[in-house]
Scaffold this motif. Structure first.
Motif, short mmCIF file in Angstrom:
data_model
loop_
_atom_site.label_atom_id
_atom_site.label_comp_id
_atom_site.label_asym_id
_atom_site.label_seq_id
_atom_site.Cartn_x
_atom_site.Cartn_y
_atom_site.Cartn_z
N HIS A 103 20.76 -81.78 78.73
CA HIS A 103 19.93 -82.01 79.91
C HIS A 103 20.25 -81.01 81.03
O HIS A 103 19.37 -80.59 81.78
N PHE A 104 21.52 -80.59 81.11
CA PHE A 104 21.92 -79.66 82.17
C PHE A 104 21.37 -78.25 81.94
O PHE A 104 21.39 -77.42 82.84
N PHE A 105 20.86 -77.98 80.73
CA PHE A 105 20.38 -76.64 80.40
C PHE A 105 18.87 -76.60 80.17
O PHE A 105 18.33 -75.56 79.76
N SER B 276 25.72 -85.33 73.29
CA SER B 276 25.13 -84.00 73.29
C SER B 276 23.78 -83.96 74.01
O SER B 276 23.46 -82.98 74.69
N GLN B 277 22.97 -85.03 73.86
CA GLN B 277 21.66 -85.00 74.53
C GLN B 277 21.81 -85.03 76.05
O GLN B 277 20.99 -84.46 76.78
N PRO C 148 24.57 -72.63 70.65
CA PRO C 148 25.07 -74.00 70.52
C PRO C 148 25.68 -74.46 71.84
O PRO C 148 25.97 -73.66 72.72
N LEU C 149 25.88 -75.77 71.95
CA LEU C 149 26.39 -76.33 73.21
C LEU C 149 27.73 -75.72 73.61
O LEU C 149 27.98 -75.48 74.79
N LEU D 269 28.26 -74.07 77.23
CA LEU D 269 29.29 -74.52 78.17
C LEU D 269 30.24 -73.37 78.51
O LEU D 269 30.68 -73.24 79.65
N GLY D 270 30.53 -72.53 77.52
CA GLY D 270 31.41 -71.40 77.76
C GLY D 270 30.83 -70.40 78.74
O GLY D 270 31.57 -69.64 79.36
#
Length: 360
Positions: free
Chosen positions: A149-151, A144-145, A103-104, A108-109
């Motif tokens: 995008h960064f991943f 969230s979209q 999950p996001l 991010l973590g």
């Protein structure tokens, strides 16, 4: 040994062949040696259900929070779990729903604070604060979209599903057991002991195992040292101290040297020379250290002289070099001295060894 080294050894053997033309080995022997590495190897046994559960627990715990499929796995999967191909099991866990795309919040973590700040700066958001604050700000302020995008071009990362979390929780003691892998206990032995002692505490189960081992081999210092460590972990300080005193009792009486003294004597034509050799090998050995004094000082509230009496009566030695009164005096010194003089004590114990061996 490489095939080139084997060929070199074979040629050297031919050069050293007896002058009468006889070979040192049967004719086919050198060919067998040469192709030894190319012979088919026996297929290792499949992991048992217990080993598989152990491997799954380790794998889910290690790769269960925003982790990719690794290129290489630690050797303990084969050593401890008989698992030759952890990658196959890893993909099975994904297919069976123990691991899911991260999950996001987990994605991010997995980023550094500087990378999180770059995401915030790209949307003109405040980019200061601790890592948890940065993650919460991104999740609350950026769609969230846009975060996803960064991943987009990143290697897929996986995290535990609820199913995976429940499996790890059910077998959580395996994670503790793995930390004690250097104790040399296999997971089958551990599971059998768990059933026998009716406990889910890993340290209590291991204490049960090593107590049984110590009963069969009471002079094995490793068992006592292991028990001391385990008792300390569960807070059983008196039992830990008792094991410590047994260890020091063995050390002060030079038990390891005394156990092989007969073999040394057999290798010397002169017994005095053999005993002198034993003494020389122990001259640089410190049977007591400042760390020992610190350990005892930190456990002194659990100490009573009767514990020393118990050691001497329960573990009789053929060669008693240090009297139990000297041992008690040593402990008294360790309990009150801020600057324990380990050097003087070691010199004293070495002198007792010299007298015992009757070395002039």
């Amino acid at each position: 040994m490489s095939i080139f080294q084997k060929i070199s050894n074979i040629l050297n053997n031919f050069e050293k062949a007896p002058s009468d033309g006889k070979q040192n080995e049967p004719a086919a022997s050198w060919l067998d040696d040469l192709y030894e590495d190319t012979k088919p190897q026996a297929t290792p046994p499949e992991p048992t259900s217990v080993q598989r559960d152990y491997a799954i627990t380790l794998l889910l715990n290690t790769y269960g929070k925003a982790k990719p499929i690794p290129k290489q796995y630690p050797l303990y999967y084969s050593r401890e779990c008989s698992l030759i191909n952890p990658e196959t099991l890893h993909y099975q866990l994904i297919n069976e729903g123990y691991l899911i795309p991260s999950p996001l919040s987990d994605l991010l973590g997995s980023l550094k604070s500087t990378e999180l700040k770059q995401i915030l700066q790209s949307t003109d958001s405040k980019a200061s604060g601790k890592k948890d604050e940065l993650i919460n700000r991104i999740l609350n302020e950026i769609p969230s979209q846009d975060i996803q995008h960064f991943f987009d071009n990143q290697t897929p990362l996986y995290s535990l599903s609820l199913k995976g979390e429940r499996f790890v929780e059910k077998h959580r003691d395996y994670l503790t057991f793995h930390q004690y892998s250097n104790f040399g206990i296999n997971v089958h032995e551990y599971e059998a002991a768990k059933d026998a002692c009716h406990s889910d505490c890993c340290e209590e189960i291991l204490i049960y195992i090593f107590t049984k081992k110590e009963n069969d081999d009471m002079y094995n210092r490793f068992y006592h040292d292991t028990l001391r460590q385990l008792y300390d972990v569960i807070g059983s300080r008196k039992n830990a101290l008792q094991e410590f005193l047994i260890e020091k009792y063995f050390d002060l009486n030079y038990l390891s040297a005394m156990q092989w003294i007969t073999d040394i004597i057999n290798n010397y034509s002169n017994k005095k020379d053999a005993l002198k050799h034993v003494y020389e090998t122990q001259k640089d050995c410190n049977v007591i250290t400042v760390d020992d004094a610190t350990y005892f000082f930190n456990h002194v509230e659990s100490y009573s002289p009767s514990m020393v009496h118990y050691v001497y009566s329960s573990y009789p030695l053929t060669n008693v070099i240090v009297s139990h009164n000297d041992f008690i005096q040593l402990l008294d010194d360790m309990s009150i001295s801020n600057f324990f003089d380990a050097k003087s004590w070691n010199s004293y114990f070495l002198l007792q060894l010299k007298k015992y061996l009757n070395i002039k």
